[in-house]
Scaffold this motif. Structure first.
Motif, PDB file in Angstrom:
ATOM      1  N   MET A 161      -7.200  -8.006  15.037  1.00  0.00           N
ATOM      2  CA  MET A 161      -7.493  -8.492  13.682  1.00  0.00           C
ATOM      3  C   MET A 161      -7.558  -7.353  12.685  1.00  0.00           C
ATOM      4  SD  MET A 161     -10.927 -10.491  12.343  1.00  0.00           S
ATOM      5  CE  MET A 161     -10.533 -12.067  13.097  1.00  0.00           C
ATOM      6  N   VAL A 162      -8.309  -6.319  12.998  1.00  0.00           N
ATOM      7  CA  VAL A 162      -8.500  -5.246  12.025  1.00  0.00           C
ATOM      8  C   VAL A 162      -7.221  -4.428  11.862  1.00  0.00           C
ATOM      9  CG1 VAL A 162      -9.434  -3.488  13.598  1.00  0.00           C
ATOM     10  CG2 VAL A 162     -10.235  -3.599  11.232  1.00  0.00           C
ATOM     11  N   ARG A 163      -6.453  -4.259  12.942  1.00  0.00           N
ATOM     12  CA  ARG A 163      -5.191  -3.525  12.848  1.00  0.00           C
ATOM     13  C   ARG A 163      -4.212  -4.222  11.923  1.00  0.00           C
ATOM     14  NH1 ARG A 163      -0.298  -4.255  14.928  1.00  0.00           N
ATOM     15  NH2 ARG A 163      -0.993  -6.012  16.201  1.00  0.00           N
ATOM     16  N   ARG A 164      -4.167  -5.556  11.992  1.00  0.00           N
ATOM     17  CA  ARG A 164      -3.208  -6.330  11.219  1.00  0.00           C
ATOM     18  C   ARG A 164      -3.714  -6.707   9.828  1.00  0.00           C
ATOM     19  NH1 ARG A 164      -2.331 -11.223  15.007  1.00  0.00           N
ATOM     20  NH2 ARG A 164      -0.828 -11.886  13.412  1.00  0.00           N
ATOM     21  N   SER A 165      -4.998  -6.479   9.573  1.00  0.00           N
ATOM     22  CA  SER A 165      -5.602  -6.899   8.305  1.00  0.00           C
ATOM     23  C   SER A 165      -5.966  -5.752   7.377  1.00  0.00           C
ATOM     24  CB  SER A 165      -6.875  -7.719   8.574  1.00  0.00           C
ATOM     25  OG  SER A 165      -6.603  -8.867   9.331  1.00  0.00           O
ATOM     26  N   VAL A 166      -6.235  -4.577   7.935  1.00  0.00           N
ATOM     27  CA  VAL A 166      -6.726  -3.453   7.123  1.00  0.00           C
ATOM     28  C   VAL A 166      -5.677  -2.351   7.117  1.00  0.00           C
ATOM     29  CG1 VAL A 166      -8.546  -1.736   6.808  1.00  0.00           C
ATOM     30  CG2 VAL A 166      -9.117  -4.023   7.673  1.00  0.00           C
ATOM     31  N   PRO A 167      -4.975  -2.150   6.019  1.00  0.00           N
ATOM     32  CA  PRO A 167      -3.958  -1.097   5.975  1.00  0.00           C
ATOM     33  C   PRO A 167      -4.588   0.280   6.164  1.00  0.00           C
ATOM     34  CG  PRO A 167      -4.363  -1.998   3.789  1.00  0.00           C
ATOM     35  CD  PRO A 167      -5.072  -2.884   4.745  1.00  0.00           C
ATOM     36  N   GLY A 168      -3.971   1.086   7.015  1.00  0.00           N
ATOM     37  CA  GLY A 168      -4.449   2.442   7.245  1.00  0.00           C
ATOM     38  C   GLY A 168      -5.661   2.546   8.140  1.00  0.00           C
ATOM     39  N   TYR A 169      -5.993   1.472   8.876  1.00  0.00           N
ATOM     40  CA  TYR A 169      -7.245   1.473   9.642  1.00  0.00           C
ATOM     41  C   TYR A 169      -7.268   2.567  10.708  1.00  0.00           C
ATOM     42  CZ  TYR A 169     -11.248  -0.145  12.339  1.00  0.00           C
ATOM     43  OH  TYR A 169     -12.453  -0.215  12.992  1.00  0.00           O
ATOM     44  N   ALA A 170      -6.195   2.732  11.437  1.00  0.00           N
ATOM     45  CA  ALA A 170      -6.176   3.755  12.495  1.00  0.00           C
ATOM     46  C   ALA A 170      -6.385   5.148  11.908  1.00  0.00           C
ATOM     47  CB  ALA A 170      -4.868   3.689  13.274  1.00  0.00           C
ATOM     48  N   GLU A 171      -5.752   5.428  10.771  1.00  0.00           N
ATOM     49  CA  GLU A 171      -5.925   6.732  10.127  1.00  0.00           C
ATOM     50  C   GLU A 171      -7.352   6.893   9.613  1.00  0.00           C
ATOM     51  OE1 GLU A 171      -3.387   4.664   9.605  1.00  0.00           O
ATOM     52  OE2 GLU A 171      -1.818   5.850  10.612  1.00  0.00           O
ATOM     53  N   LEU A 172      -7.913   5.839   9.067  1.00  0.00           N
ATOM     54  CA  LEU A 172      -9.289   5.885   8.582  1.00  0.00           C
ATOM     55  C   LEU A 172     -10.254   6.233   9.713  1.00  0.00           C
ATOM     56  CD1 LEU A 172     -11.392   5.327   6.328  1.00  0.00           C
ATOM     57  CD2 LEU A 172     -11.294   2.914   6.983  1.00  0.00           C
ATOM     58  N   VAL A 173     -10.081   5.602  10.864  1.00  0.00           N
ATOM     59  CA  VAL A 173     -10.952   5.871  12.014  1.00  0.00           C
ATOM     60  C   VAL A 173     -10.767   7.304  12.507  1.00  0.00           C
ATOM     61  CG1 VAL A 173     -11.361   5.279  14.436  1.00  0.00           C
ATOM     62  CG2 VAL A 173     -11.136   3.470  12.721  1.00  0.00           C
ATOM     63  N   GLY A 174      -9.512   7.713  12.678  1.00  0.00           N
ATOM     64  CA  GLY A 174      -9.262   9.060  13.181  1.00  0.00           C
ATOM     65  C   GLY A 174      -9.778  10.136  12.252  1.00  0.00           C
ATOM     66  N   LEU A 175      -9.584   9.960  10.959  1.00  0.00           N
ATOM     67  CA  LEU A 175     -10.078  10.932   9.994  1.00  0.00           C
ATOM     68  C   LEU A 175     -11.602  10.949   9.945  1.00  0.00           C
ATOM     69  CD1 LEU A 175      -7.472  10.375   7.152  1.00  0.00           C
ATOM     70  CD2 LEU A 175      -7.827  12.506   8.408  1.00  0.00           C
ATOM     71  N   SER A 176     -12.227   9.807  10.173  1.00  0.00           N
ATOM     72  CA  SER A 176     -13.693   9.772  10.237  1.00  0.00           C
ATOM     73  C   SER A 176     -14.199  10.653  11.369  1.00  0.00           C
ATOM     74  CB  SER A 176     -14.183   8.332  10.419  1.00  0.00           C
ATOM     75  OG  SER A 176     -13.849   7.531   9.299  1.00  0.00           O
ATOM     76  N   GLY A 177     -13.506  10.637  12.496  1.00  0.00           N
ATOM     77  CA  GLY A 177     -13.880  11.528  13.588  1.00  0.00           C
ATOM     78  C   GLY A 177     -13.709  12.985  13.226  1.00  0.00           C
TER      79      GLY A 177
END
Length: 246
Positions: A36-52
């Motif tokens: 759901m979040v992958r298909r609904s939130v643009p840039g989610y993977a980058e947002l998570v990785g950059l948060s780390g």
């Protein structure tokens, strides 16, 4: 960047005969949440990785990092990979299904004993000796009249030089630009396989549950909560992230 968690496909809103009820983070949502979040939130993977990566720069030995509204722990695990071993990580969510799902995902993760899982409202958790607090797409689900109080509590629990990472879906004050961004966000969902029915039904389910604020409101509120410097470091369509420093 980290790989996204596996999950069942999100088809929760594809049934035309199912009643539309207010969106909640129940067991059905937990089961499909990564998709759901992958298909609904643009840039989610980058947002998570950059948060780390930000956590690696900000977290201090002997302090704590909090992930408030952690869901299935994408940011929690990004922080675990990046911060020193002496940093305690606290993951909080009020949905039992999310905490249970995160606990399952941590079962074989090295160092997971450093993570404290708390099933509670984020407003009820006392922030203590924190160098970093993350509110990733969480504040928007808190009633607007209680958002400043939550931020003030976070600010009070941060050590000098600590920071808050805040990511939110925003409301654009200009009607024309707001409508354009909304339409493009729906195009993003269509491109990721969501049907017109699913888009419309999820929009109805989220109405009055997810209440976005404007960029201006967020930044004024962060200042009112006592943060001395606020930087926007991420935007993808109508999703924005800030870092706010003590």
């Amino acid at each position: 960047m980290p790989r996204m968690m596996t999950s069942d496909p999100d088809n929760l809103f594809d049934r035309p005969d199912a009643p539309i009820r207010p969106f909640e983070f129940d067991a059905d949502v937990a089961r499909v949440f990564p998709d759901m979040v992958r298909r609904s939130v643009p840039g989610y993977a980058e947002l998570v990785g950059l948060s780390g990566l930000i956590a690696r720069r900000v977290a201090r030995p002997g302090t704590a990092c909090y992930d408030l509204g952690c869901s299935l722990g994408a940011v929690t695990r990004a922080m675990l990979r990046q911060v020193p071993a002496t940093v305690r990580i606290v993951a909080v969510d009020n949905a039992p299904a999310m905490i249970a799902g995160l606990r399952d995902r941590l079962a074989d993760v090295p160092g997971a004993e450093r993570i404290e899982l708390i099933c509670a409202d984020v407003e009820a958790v006392r922030i203590e000796q924190a160098s970093l607090v993350v509110l990733n797409l969480t504040l928007q689900f808190i009633p607007p009249e209680r958002r400043l109080s939550l931020l003030q509590g976070i600010r009070a629990g941060l050590v000098p030089g600590g920071a808050l990472l805040l990511a939110e879906k925003i409301r654009v004050l200009d009607d024309r630009n707001g409508a354009w961004l909304t339409a493009l966000h729906e195009d993003f969902k269509r491109a990721n396989g969501y049907s017109e029915l699913a888009i419309a039904r999820k929009r109805a389910a989220l109405e009055r549950v997810l209440v976005p604020d404007s960029i201006e409101t967020h930044e004024q509120r962060l200042a009112a909560a006592g943060f001395i410097e606020v930087t926007r470091w991420f935007q993808s369509l109508n999703f924005v992230a800030w870092i706010a420093w003590t």
